[in-house]
Scaffold this motif. Structure first.
Motif, PDB file in Angstrom:
ATOM      1  N   LEU A  48      -8.114  -5.470  -7.735  1.00  0.00           N
ATOM      2  CA  LEU A  48      -7.044  -5.191  -6.785  1.00  0.00           C
ATOM      3  C   LEU A  48      -5.964  -6.244  -6.938  1.00  0.00           C
ATOM      4  N   ASP A  49      -4.708  -5.848  -6.674  1.00  0.00           N
ATOM      5  CA  ASP A  49      -3.613  -6.812  -6.689  1.00  0.00           C
ATOM      6  C   ASP A  49      -2.631  -6.476  -5.574  1.00  0.00           C
ATOM      7  N   GLU A  50      -1.459  -7.079  -5.608  1.00  0.00           N
ATOM      8  CA  GLU A  50      -0.482  -6.889  -4.529  1.00  0.00           C
ATOM      9  C   GLU A  50       0.044  -5.462  -4.451  1.00  0.00           C
ATOM     10  N   SER A  51      -0.264  -4.625  -5.427  1.00  0.00           N
ATOM     11  CA  SER A  51       0.190  -3.232  -5.383  1.00  0.00           C
ATOM     12  C   SER A  51      -0.795  -2.322  -4.643  1.00  0.00           C
ATOM     13  N   ASP A  52      -1.877  -2.881  -4.117  1.00  0.00           N
ATOM     14  CA  ASP A  52      -2.882  -2.102  -3.399  1.00  0.00           C
ATOM     15  C   ASP A  52      -2.840  -2.415  -1.910  1.00  0.00           C
ATOM     16  N   ILE A  53      -2.929  -1.370  -1.084  1.00  0.00           N
ATOM     17  CA  ILE A  53      -2.851  -1.496   0.370  1.00  0.00           C
ATOM     18  C   ILE A  53      -4.180  -1.049   0.980  1.00  0.00           C
ATOM     19  N   LEU A  54      -4.737  -1.872   1.860  1.00  0.00           N
ATOM     20  CA  LEU A  54      -5.958  -1.508   2.581  1.00  0.00           C
ATOM     21  C   LEU A  54      -5.591  -0.567   3.718  1.00  0.00           C
ATOM     22  N   LEU A  55      -6.107   0.668   3.672  1.00  0.00           N
ATOM     23  CA  LEU A  55      -5.830   1.649   4.727  1.00  0.00           C
ATOM     24  C   LEU A  55      -6.885   1.660   5.819  1.00  0.00           C
ATOM     25  N   GLY A  56      -8.072   1.199   5.502  1.00  0.00           N
ATOM     26  CA  GLY A  56      -9.141   1.202   6.482  1.00  0.00           C
ATOM     27  C   GLY A  56     -10.480   0.952   5.824  1.00  0.00           C
ATOM     28  N   VAL A  57     -11.526   0.988   6.629  1.00  0.00           N
ATOM     29  CA  VAL A  57     -12.893   0.797   6.144  1.00  0.00           C
ATOM     30  C   VAL A  57     -13.702   2.011   6.574  1.00  0.00           C
ATOM     31  N   LEU A  58     -14.361   2.636   5.623  1.00  0.00           N
ATOM     32  CA  LEU A  58     -15.140   3.855   5.861  1.00  0.00           C
ATOM     33  C   LEU A  58     -16.608   3.574   5.597  1.00  0.00           C
ATOM     34  N   ASP A  59     -17.422   3.605   6.619  1.00  0.00           N
ATOM     35  CA  ASP A  59     -18.856   3.358   6.464  1.00  0.00           C
ATOM     36  C   ASP A  59     -19.093   2.049   5.702  1.00  0.00           C
ATOM     37  N   GLU A  60     -18.377   1.004   6.115  1.00  0.00           N
ATOM     38  CA  GLU A  60     -18.460  -0.348   5.552  1.00  0.00           C
ATOM     39  C   GLU A  60     -17.871  -0.450   4.142  1.00  0.00           C
ATOM     40  N   VAL A  61     -17.132   0.551   3.697  1.00  0.00           N
ATOM     41  CA  VAL A  61     -16.515   0.536   2.368  1.00  0.00           C
ATOM     42  C   VAL A  61     -14.991   0.508   2.542  1.00  0.00           C
ATOM     43  N   PRO A  62     -14.337  -0.559   2.067  1.00  0.00           N
ATOM     44  CA  PRO A  62     -12.877  -0.614   2.189  1.00  0.00           C
ATOM     45  C   PRO A  62     -12.210   0.492   1.366  1.00  0.00           C
ATOM     46  N   PHE A  63     -11.122   1.054   1.923  1.00  0.00           N
ATOM     47  CA  PHE A  63     -10.366   2.118   1.249  1.00  0.00           C
ATOM     48  C   PHE A  63      -8.961   1.600   0.954  1.00  0.00           C
TER      49      PHE A  63
END
Length: 113
Positions: A48-63
């Motif tokens: 992952l780098d600065e071009s990736d955005i965390l939208l949420g966590v699904l069942d303990e898995v970051p999306f």
């Protein structure tokens, strides 16, 4: 703001994959073809780098989503689901004969609460 959710069917697949691969990460790159589908990888195999955005966590898995792709989806709520059939990606669910898909709808006021 809640931007992403997961169906029970998709959660079952994630649970199976967590037992096999331990920590996982979802990523939607925005590339062509299957690259625009949500994919799941072992956490330590995804860069992952600065071009990736965390939208949420699904069942303990970051999306995460690529920021260019996010520009197209920023007004939507995404639900990660699963369907039968093999995709042509390197996503971990492919050998199970299923693939993750996105169901989307416009964001609503209750998503902001």
């Amino acid at each position: 703001m809640q931007r992403v959710a997961i169906t029970d069917a998709a959660k079952e697949i994630v649970e199976k994959l967590k037992k096999q691969h331990d920590e996982l990460i979802f990523h939607q790159s925005g590339g062509c073809c299957d690259g625009s589908s949500p994919m799941i990888f072992p956490k330590d195999e995804m860069y992952l780098d600065e071009s990736d955005i965390l939208l949420g966590v699904l069942d303990e898995v970051p999306f995460y989503m690529n920021k260019d792709q996010y520009e197209y989806w920023k007004h939507t709520h995404l639900t990660i689901d699963v369907t039968e059939g093999r995709g042509s990606s390197f996503s971990l669910e492919i050998p199970l004969g299923v693939r993750f898909i996105v169901r989307s709808r416009l964001l609503q006021q209750e998503d902001e609460e």
